[in-house]
Design a protein around this motif. Structure first.
Motif, PDB file in Angstrom:
ATOM      1  N   GLY A 158       0.788  -1.225   0.000  1.00  0.00           N
ATOM      2  CA  GLY A 158       0.000   0.000   0.000  1.00  0.00           C
ATOM      3  C   GLY A 158       0.820   1.275   0.000  1.00  0.00           C
ATOM      4  N   VAL A 159       2.102   1.178  -0.314  1.00  0.00           N
ATOM      5  CA  VAL A 159       2.974   2.361  -0.312  1.00  0.00           C
ATOM      6  C   VAL A 159       2.913   3.030  -1.677  1.00  0.00           C
ATOM      7  N   ALA A 160       2.605   4.337  -1.685  1.00  0.00           N
ATOM      8  CA  ALA A 160       2.590   5.095  -2.925  1.00  0.00           C
ATOM      9  C   ALA A 160       3.865   5.914  -3.076  1.00  0.00           C
ATOM     10  N   THR A 161       4.080   6.821  -2.142  1.00  0.00           N
ATOM     11  CA  THR A 161       5.268   7.683  -2.191  1.00  0.00           C
ATOM     12  C   THR A 161       6.011   7.576  -0.876  1.00  0.00           C
ATOM     13  N   PRO A 162       7.125   6.875  -0.843  1.00  0.00           N
ATOM     14  CA  PRO A 162       7.861   6.715   0.422  1.00  0.00           C
ATOM     15  C   PRO A 162       8.419   8.047   0.929  1.00  0.00           C
ATOM     16  N   SER A 163       8.552   8.132   2.233  1.00  0.00           N
ATOM     17  CA  SER A 163       9.268   9.240   2.864  1.00  0.00           C
ATOM     18  C   SER A 163      10.717   8.821   3.082  1.00  0.00           C
ATOM     19  N   LEU A 164      11.645   9.734   2.845  1.00  0.00           N
ATOM     20  CA  LEU A 164      13.062   9.451   3.078  1.00  0.00           C
ATOM     21  C   LEU A 164      13.521   9.926   4.450  1.00  0.00           C
ATOM     22  N   ARG A 165      12.691  10.641   5.160  1.00  0.00           N
ATOM     23  CA  ARG A 165      13.138  11.295   6.389  1.00  0.00           C
ATOM     24  C   ARG A 165      13.544  10.262   7.428  1.00  0.00           C
ATOM     25  N   THR A 166      14.567  10.624   8.178  1.00  0.00           N
ATOM     26  CA  THR A 166      15.113   9.693   9.169  1.00  0.00           C
ATOM     27  C   THR A 166      15.701  10.478  10.325  1.00  0.00           C
ATOM     28  N   ARG A 167      16.010   9.777  11.406  1.00  0.00           N
ATOM     29  CA  ARG A 167      16.649  10.398  12.559  1.00  0.00           C
ATOM     30  C   ARG A 167      18.017   9.762  12.767  1.00  0.00           C
ATOM     31  N   LEU A 168      19.013  10.624  12.905  1.00  0.00           N
ATOM     32  CA  LEU A 168      20.373  10.199  13.214  1.00  0.00           C
ATOM     33  C   LEU A 168      20.847  11.013  14.407  1.00  0.00           C
ATOM     34  N   LEU A 169      21.349  10.348  15.423  1.00  0.00           N
ATOM     35  CA  LEU A 169      21.828  11.024  16.627  1.00  0.00           C
ATOM     36  C   LEU A 169      20.772  11.948  17.214  1.00  0.00           C
ATOM     37  N   GLY A 170      19.512  11.533  17.116  1.00  0.00           N
ATOM     38  CA  GLY A 170      18.429  12.298  17.713  1.00  0.00           C
ATOM     39  C   GLY A 170      17.955  13.486  16.909  1.00  0.00           C
ATOM     40  N   ARG A 171      18.512  13.709  15.720  1.00  0.00           N
ATOM     41  CA  ARG A 171      18.115  14.834  14.880  1.00  0.00           C
ATOM     42  C   ARG A 171      17.511  14.308  13.587  1.00  0.00           C
ATOM     43  N   GLU A 172      16.569  15.066  13.034  1.00  0.00           N
ATOM     44  CA  GLU A 172      15.901  14.623  11.817  1.00  0.00           C
ATOM     45  C   GLU A 172      16.626  15.153  10.583  1.00  0.00           C
ATOM     46  N   TYR A 173      16.788  14.262   9.592  1.00  0.00           N
ATOM     47  CA  TYR A 173      17.427  14.619   8.334  1.00  0.00           C
ATOM     48  C   TYR A 173      16.539  14.193   7.172  1.00  0.00           C
ATOM     49  N   ALA A 174      16.829  14.762   6.002  1.00  0.00           N
ATOM     50  CA  ALA A 174      15.974  14.520   4.843  1.00  0.00           C
ATOM     51  C   ALA A 174      16.096  13.105   4.303  1.00  0.00           C
ATOM     52  N   MET A 175      17.224  12.453   4.525  1.00  0.00           N
ATOM     53  CA  MET A 175      17.399  11.058   4.125  1.00  0.00           C
ATOM     54  C   MET A 175      18.547  10.466   4.937  1.00  0.00           C
ATOM     55  N   PRO A 176      18.641   9.146   4.995  1.00  0.00           N
ATOM     56  CA  PRO A 176      19.660   8.500   5.841  1.00  0.00           C
ATOM     57  C   PRO A 176      21.034   8.471   5.194  1.00  0.00           C
ATOM     58  N   VAL A 177      21.524   9.652   4.851  1.00  0.00           N
ATOM     59  CA  VAL A 177      22.771   9.814   4.115  1.00  0.00           C
ATOM     60  C   VAL A 177      23.525  10.998   4.698  1.00  0.00           C
TER      61      VAL A 177
END
Length: 382
Positions: free
Chosen positions: A77-96
């Motif tokens: 049921g996934v249409a458009t995935p989100s890339l957002r992620t958390r690294l070291l407690g902060r949110e980033y646009a993708m896990p990169v």
């Protein structure tokens, strides 16, 4: 994006823009490698592209990633995935994140600020090298989320001073690279007697202390001579524990392959570890980083986050790392290729391509976001 051509400044490896002629825009990170090779002087290309020894580990980083198959899930049921992620407690646009790389003005006159600005615009962390050719204060002034990478200096008092400088500059984390007790024997650099042009200094070293890196001796790379003079070869777990006790920034330990070392790093205060063989530039014959990733993830459990670098070349590689349990990845050489061939705009295009590829990979694997990708199964390919 247009193809750029550069001319080499007299007696310098720094390149300046000369003219722009149309060419097909890059559609993947590998395209930037072909562009960069046409604009960089051969010794600089070898410095960026090469590995240590016979470059066995360098080659295996890529081959090992290609052997990781990801088992996609259907009807999620996934249409458009989100890339957002958390690294070291902060949110980033993708896990990169953009990996730490020295002397970025070697490949483009705008150097570190241009690459940091591209990372900031893309919403990902930029890891600034202690051997950066631009002062850290100018890098953080771009507004990017900057993590500072540290090699251990011979004098602990200098480490203390540098930590204060990094904190005052607004860096968000400290990344200690531990896999360089000595610099790996990089045969391309030895054959080229590679040295820095006089215009470049290690702007984050106390007093820019890298005079030895500008000499030139056949069969010797002057960067190796300089690194040996500036950095302490005998970093120990006691030093790492001391750093964890005296640094108020999140601590990341980069350059680990053995799960036992990863656990010890977490016990010494690291909030994250980076599974890395330094892009195949240190111990030739070390295993590919991705080969050790599952064991490190299993060993550390929830003690700390685990990142991966060495060989990442596209969105599918990011998906592979996530499926093997990584919180995210660091991308190195492709970002230098993009910087060399197009400055900040080139780096921005490379990160946008990477985001598009990761979004497509998540959708094809049936994943709504990076967290879902960590639930995928992997199978051996080939």
């Amino acid at each position: 994006m247009p193809r750029c051509h550069w001319r080499v400044a007299a007696r310098s490896a720094i390149v300046d823009p000369m003219e722009i002629t149309p060419s097909p825009p890059p559609v993947c990170l590998a395209d930037f490698a072909a562009l960069a090779r046409t604009v960089l002087p051969p010794p600089v290309w070898d410095y960026v592209d090469g590995g240590s020894g016979t470059e066995v580990t360098l080659g295996h980083n890529r081959a090992a990633l290609d052997r990781v198959g990801v088992l996609p899930r259907m009807l999620t049921g996934v249409a458009t995935p989100s890339l957002r992620t958390r690294l070291l407690g902060r949110e980033y646009a993708m896990p990169v994140g953009v990996a730490p790389m020295a002397y970025q003005r070697l490949v483009h006159p705008d150097g570190e600020p241009a690459l940091a600005a591209a990372a900031g615009a893309a919403g990902v962390p930029y890891l600034a090298s202690i051997l950066g050719s631009t002062p850290i204060e100018q890098v953080t002034a771009t507004g990017a989320e900057v993590w500072f990478q540290l090699y251990w200096l011979r004098e602990r008092a200098l480490v203390v001073d540098l930590l204060a400088r990094v904190r005052d500059a607004g860096c968000r984390a400290l990344v200690v690279t531990v896999d360089v007790p000595v610099l790996g024997r990089r045969r391309r650099d030895l054959r080229n007697a590679f040295r820095l042009p006089p215009e470049l200094v290690a702007a984050n070293l106390p007093g820019g202390r890298d005079d030895l890196a500008h000499g030139g001796t056949p069969g010797v790379t002057q960067v190796t001579v300089d690194s040996g003079a500036a950095f302490a070869p005998a970093l120990s777990w006691a030093d790492l524990r001391w750093l964890g006790e005296h640094c108020d920034l999140p601590l990341i330990v980069k350059g680990l392959l053995d799960p036992v070392d990863a656990v010890r790093a977490a016990e010494a205060g690291a909030q994250a570890v980076v599974v890395s063989n330094h892009g195949g530039r240190q111990l030739d014959g070390a295993p590919a980083s991705v080969t050790m990733l599952p064991e490190v993830v299993a060993a550390v459990g929830d003690r700390c986050e685990v990142l991966l670098d060495s060989g990442i070349r596209g969105g599918v590689d990011v998906l592979r790392a996530l499926a093997l349990g990584a919180a995210g990845v660091l991308v190195g050489r492709p970002m230098l290729w993009a910087l060399a061939s197009g400055g900040q705009a080139g780096a921005g295009t490379a990160l946008a391509l990477l985001a598009d590829e990761l979004r497509d990979a998540l959708a094809l694997a049936g994943c709504a976001d990076p967290a879902a990708a960590r639930q995928l199964r992997t199978v051996p390919m080939g």
